[in-house]
Design a protein around this motif. Sequence first.
Motif, PDB file in Angstrom:
ATOM      1  N   UNK A 129      37.189  38.240  38.442  1.00 46.93           N
ATOM      2  CA  UNK A 129      38.554  38.104  38.946  1.00 46.93           C
ATOM      3  C   UNK A 129      38.814  36.645  39.284  1.00 46.93           C
ATOM      4  N   UNK A 130      39.936  36.131  38.823  1.00 49.16           N
ATOM      5  CA  UNK A 130      40.262  34.744  39.099  1.00 49.16           C
ATOM      6  C   UNK A 130      39.276  33.767  38.496  1.00 49.16           C
ATOM      7  N   UNK A 131      38.608  34.159  37.409  1.00 50.30           N
ATOM      8  CA  UNK A 131      37.632  33.295  36.769  1.00 50.30           C
ATOM      9  C   UNK A 131      36.265  33.312  37.412  1.00 50.30           C
ATOM     10  N   UNK A 132      36.041  34.183  38.401  1.00 58.70           N
ATOM     11  CA  UNK A 132      34.757  34.275  39.108  1.00 58.70           C
ATOM     12  C   UNK A 132      34.166  35.661  38.865  1.00 58.70           C
ATOM     13  N   UNK A 133      32.863  35.694  38.549  1.00 58.02           N
ATOM     14  CA  UNK A 133      32.156  36.948  38.316  1.00 58.02           C
ATOM     15  C   UNK A 133      31.157  37.175  39.441  1.00 58.02           C
ATOM     16  N   UNK A 134      31.182  38.368  40.015  1.00 56.46           N
ATOM     17  CA  UNK A 134      30.249  38.680  41.090  1.00 56.46           C
ATOM     18  C   UNK A 134      30.612  39.976  41.775  1.00 56.46           C
ATOM     19  N   UNK A 155      35.666  32.311  47.515  1.00 53.70           N
ATOM     20  CA  UNK A 155      36.876  32.899  48.085  1.00 53.70           C
ATOM     21  C   UNK A 155      38.043  32.512  47.180  1.00 53.70           C
ATOM     22  N   UNK A 156      38.673  33.518  46.593  1.00 53.93           N
ATOM     23  CA  UNK A 156      39.756  33.291  45.631  1.00 53.93           C
ATOM     24  C   UNK A 156      41.056  33.800  46.223  1.00 53.93           C
ATOM     25  N   UNK A 157      42.126  33.022  46.078  1.00 52.15           N
ATOM     26  CA  UNK A 157      43.439  33.456  46.534  1.00 52.15           C
ATOM     27  C   UNK A 157      43.895  34.701  45.784  1.00 52.15           C
ATOM     28  N   UNK A 158      44.477  35.639  46.525  1.00 48.43           N
ATOM     29  CA  UNK A 158      44.875  36.913  45.914  1.00 48.43           C
ATOM     30  C   UNK A 158      45.926  36.727  44.835  1.00 48.43           C
ATOM     31  N   UNK A 159      46.798  35.727  44.980  1.00 52.97           N
ATOM     32  CA  UNK A 159      47.825  35.514  43.968  1.00 52.97           C
ATOM     33  C   UNK A 159      47.206  35.123  42.634  1.00 52.97           C
ATOM     34  N   UNK A 160      46.142  34.314  42.661  1.00 54.15           N
ATOM     35  CA  UNK A 160      45.452  33.928  41.439  1.00 54.15           C
ATOM     36  C   UNK A 160      44.777  35.135  40.801  1.00 54.15           C
ATOM     37  N   UNK A 161      44.185  35.994  41.624  1.00 51.70           N
ATOM     38  CA  UNK A 161      43.511  37.186  41.101  1.00 51.70           C
ATOM     39  C   UNK A 161      44.527  38.142  40.489  1.00 51.70           C
ATOM     40  N   UNK A 162      45.614  38.389  41.222  1.00 56.15           N
ATOM     41  CA  UNK A 162      46.578  39.395  40.785  1.00 56.15           C
ATOM     42  C   UNK A 162      47.358  38.955  39.560  1.00 56.15           C
ATOM     43  N   UNK A 163      47.498  37.626  39.352  1.00 55.30           N
ATOM     44  CA  UNK A 163      48.247  37.131  38.198  1.00 55.30           C
ATOM     45  C   UNK A 163      47.363  36.923  36.978  1.00 55.30           C
ATOM     46  N   UNK A 164      46.071  37.220  37.083  1.00 58.19           N
ATOM     47  CA  UNK A 164      45.143  37.027  35.977  1.00 58.19           C
ATOM     48  C   UNK A 164      44.530  38.372  35.602  1.00 58.19           C
ATOM     49  N   UNK A 165      43.732  38.360  34.523  1.00 58.01           N
ATOM     50  CA  UNK A 165      43.058  39.583  34.079  1.00 58.01           C
ATOM     51  C   UNK A 165      41.889  39.901  35.005  1.00 58.01           C
ATOM     52  N   UNK A 166      41.775  41.164  35.383  1.00 55.50           N
ATOM     53  CA  UNK A 166      40.702  41.621  36.261  1.00 55.50           C
ATOM     54  C   UNK A 166      39.760  42.503  35.445  1.00 55.50           C
ATOM     55  N   UNK A 167      38.479  42.133  35.424  1.00 51.81           N
ATOM     56  CA  UNK A 167      37.457  42.929  34.753  1.00 51.81           C
ATOM     57  C   UNK A 167      36.621  43.637  35.825  1.00 51.81           C
ATOM     58  N   UNK A 168      36.685  44.945  35.848  1.00 51.65           N
ATOM     59  CA  UNK A 168      35.914  45.726  36.819  1.00 51.65           C
ATOM     60  C   UNK A 168      34.804  46.462  36.072  1.00 51.65           C
ATOM     61  N   UNK A 169      33.553  46.034  36.317  1.00 45.64           N
ATOM     62  CA  UNK A 169      32.411  46.616  35.624  1.00 45.64           C
ATOM     63  C   UNK A 169      31.845  47.845  36.334  1.00 45.64           C
TER      64      UNK A 169
END
Length: 290
Positions: A129-134, A155-169
């Motif tokens: 999320x937001x370019x960070x994997x973990x 720590x990633x801002x929620x706006x960056x996460x919500x406006x980008x692709x989210x990969x949930x493994x």
Amino acid sequence: MNLETVRVFIMTRGVDFGIMILGAIALWLVGRWLIGLVIGGMRKLLARNGRVDPTLAKYLGSIVSVILNLLLVLAILQIFGVQTTSFAALLAGFGLAIGTAWGGLLAHFAAGVFMQVLRPFKVGDFVTAGGVTGTVTELGLFGTTITTPDNVTAIIGNNKIFSDTIWNFSVLPNRRVELTAKIANGVDVLDAISRLKTAVARIPNVSSEPAPDVEVLSFTPEGPLLCVRPYTDTTNYWQVYFDTNRAIIETFAQAGYPTPETPVVRRVAAELMPSQAPQPPQPLRGSQAA
């Protein structure tokens, strides 16, 4: 101010003012008690539900507490005859000014609210999320905390996460490990596939359903390239990843397979350039012949 004026004020307005003070104190005590009951009940309800993260429950409780306390203060001001409409307008203007100055922060807040409602992931999920994997360790209303595999907290801002692709493994029960194994030309491909399937199936935490995939992926000059794809739970991904690599090496070593090598192409003399071709001997002339 003389004593007569004080006596007149106490006799005419003092009793009413004292009653207002007592009423305000009583309203404050009762209101705070009721607010505590409401907040405590809401938090217990959210915790019992189990579908709301503890972080979200805490933030919701804080927001509701602030709103109820503000309403309580406005009610107390009404007792003293203060017109709260102008106060509410002033508060709204102050909130607008803060919103304009903190537009980016409020954007993260709004995104955090939508994320809590839509629930793309939860605490403990392994995501990108937001370019960070973990692994998600905390869901905040302004930012999300993710611990990367190399044990770094991001720590990633929620706006960056919500406006980008989210990969949930972690949503699906199984995750596929993507690996490849190359065999040399001349090796029996079917034998190599059979050996690898047996070896991979014996690796701990490899799912039997779906079964591991071992097939020919492509052909290279060195030999066929096999895809090796076992399935496992997200928590065991790296263990299965490394164990599968080890199983590939051990299986090929036990089978005695040669190491894939790039074939060497030898050029014949006919393929050489004319300037590189052997030159015929030159006839001797003049004194050289003598």
